[in-house]
Design an enzyme around this catalytic site. Structure first.
Site, PDB file in Angstrom:
ATOM      1  N   SER A 137       7.740   3.312  -9.946  1.00  0.00           N
ATOM      2  CA  SER A 137       7.179   2.665  -8.764  1.00  0.00           C
ATOM      3  C   SER A 137       6.877   1.218  -9.092  1.00  0.00           C
ATOM      4  O   SER A 137       6.478   0.891 -10.224  1.00  0.00           O
ATOM      5  CB  SER A 137       5.887   3.361  -8.324  1.00  0.00           C
ATOM      6  OG  SER A 137       5.256   2.639  -7.265  1.00  0.00           O
ATOM      7  N   TYR A 150      -2.127   7.820  -9.757  1.00  0.00           N
ATOM      8  CA  TYR A 150      -0.708   7.673  -9.432  1.00  0.00           C
ATOM      9  C   TYR A 150      -0.127   6.447 -10.130  1.00  0.00           C
ATOM     10  O   TYR A 150       0.918   6.524 -10.795  1.00  0.00           O
ATOM     11  CB  TYR A 150      -0.524   7.542  -7.923  1.00  0.00           C
ATOM     12  CG  TYR A 150       0.878   7.152  -7.519  1.00  0.00           C
ATOM     13  CD1 TYR A 150       1.891   8.098  -7.424  1.00  0.00           C
ATOM     14  CD2 TYR A 150       1.201   5.814  -7.242  1.00  0.00           C
ATOM     15  CE1 TYR A 150       3.185   7.741  -7.076  1.00  0.00           C
ATOM     16  CE2 TYR A 150       2.492   5.452  -6.888  1.00  0.00           C
ATOM     17  CZ  TYR A 150       3.478   6.413  -6.814  1.00  0.00           C
ATOM     18  OH  TYR A 150       4.752   6.041  -6.473  1.00  0.00           O
TER      19      TYR A 150
END
Length: 250
Positions: A137, A150
């Protein structure tokens, strides 16, 4: 990774980026296997694409990962591409932490992919050509404070991918990282910071085809975050990603 005539396993293939990648790779002439926790979602994707195979697996459960890996190798001995895409991204308030959420995110986003990679690596290394594609990400480069675990797992997967690439550099296995920007999965309009699934997948695969030796595939919308540190703009970008977080001077 030749983008055609491969046998590809995509985790998190029942929705979002995983389903988008699986669909595009299937249409390109690959044998695609999708996996994830929700069997109904996997079945729905597979029904739309005859020839696609699906399996249910809980990446947060090491025993499930081992059993799944053995079944995939047994049924698909020509497997030569692994796409680690599965992940969960809850918001968290660390002033009132939930340890169950922390454990679930770490197990699904980081430990599960590492264990699955370890289980499948002997099969991948035996293939004449192979690839491991880790979907990380852009938030692994500049974190969003509201999703701390996350972002931490994606940063860790980025680091692991670099080490894996180094250790496998003299083997037949290519190691590729794809750090998505914001990807809208429910039909939201695209903007300067985000893309729809189809647009993201199309651009990522086009970059892979155009630059087959690149280890990092970064679409244009992700560069603002991924290159922030190298541009010397980390603090400014962090503040933009986290407008509600007070800036403090060490």
């Amino acid at each position: 990774m030749h983008l055609t005539d491969d046998t590809i396993l995509v985790t998190g293939g029942g929705s979002g980026i995983g389903a988008g990648l699986a669909t595009a790779l299937h249409r390109a002439g690959n044998r695609v296997v999708i996996a994830g926790r929700r069997r109904d979602a996997l079945d729905a994707v597979a029904r739309e694409h005859p020839g696609m195979t699906c399996y249910a697996v809980d990446l947060a459960d090491p025993a499930s990962v081992r059993t799944f890996a053995a079944e995939v190798v047994d049924r698909h001995p020509d497997l030569n591409v692994l796409v680690n895409n599965a992940g969960i991204m809850p918001f968290e308030d660390l002033t009132d932490p939930r340890t169950d959420v922390i454990q679930a995110v770490c197990a699904t986003n980081l430990v599960g992919p590492l264990l699955l990679t370890a289980e499948l690596l002997p099969t991948l290394r035996a293939a004449p050509r192979a690839a491991i594609v880790n979907v990380t990400s852009a938030l692994g480069f500049v974190p969003m404070a509201r999703m701390p675990t996350y972002c931490a797992t994606k940063a860790a997967l980025h680091s692991y991918t670099q080490s894996l690439r180094s250790q496998l550099r003299r083997t037949s296995v290519r190691v590729i990282e794809i750090p998505p920007p914001r990807v809208y999965t429910r039909g939201e309009p695209e903007d300067a910071d985000g893309l729809g699934v189809a647009s993201f997948v199309d651009e990522a695969l086009a970059l892979m085809a155009a630059h087959p030796s690149d280890g990092e595939i970064v679409v244009a919308a992700a560069r603002h975050l991924c290159d922030a540190a190298s541009r010397g703009e980390y603090d400014e970008v962090y503040a933009a990603v986290n407008p509600d977080v007070e800036r403090t001077t060490p």
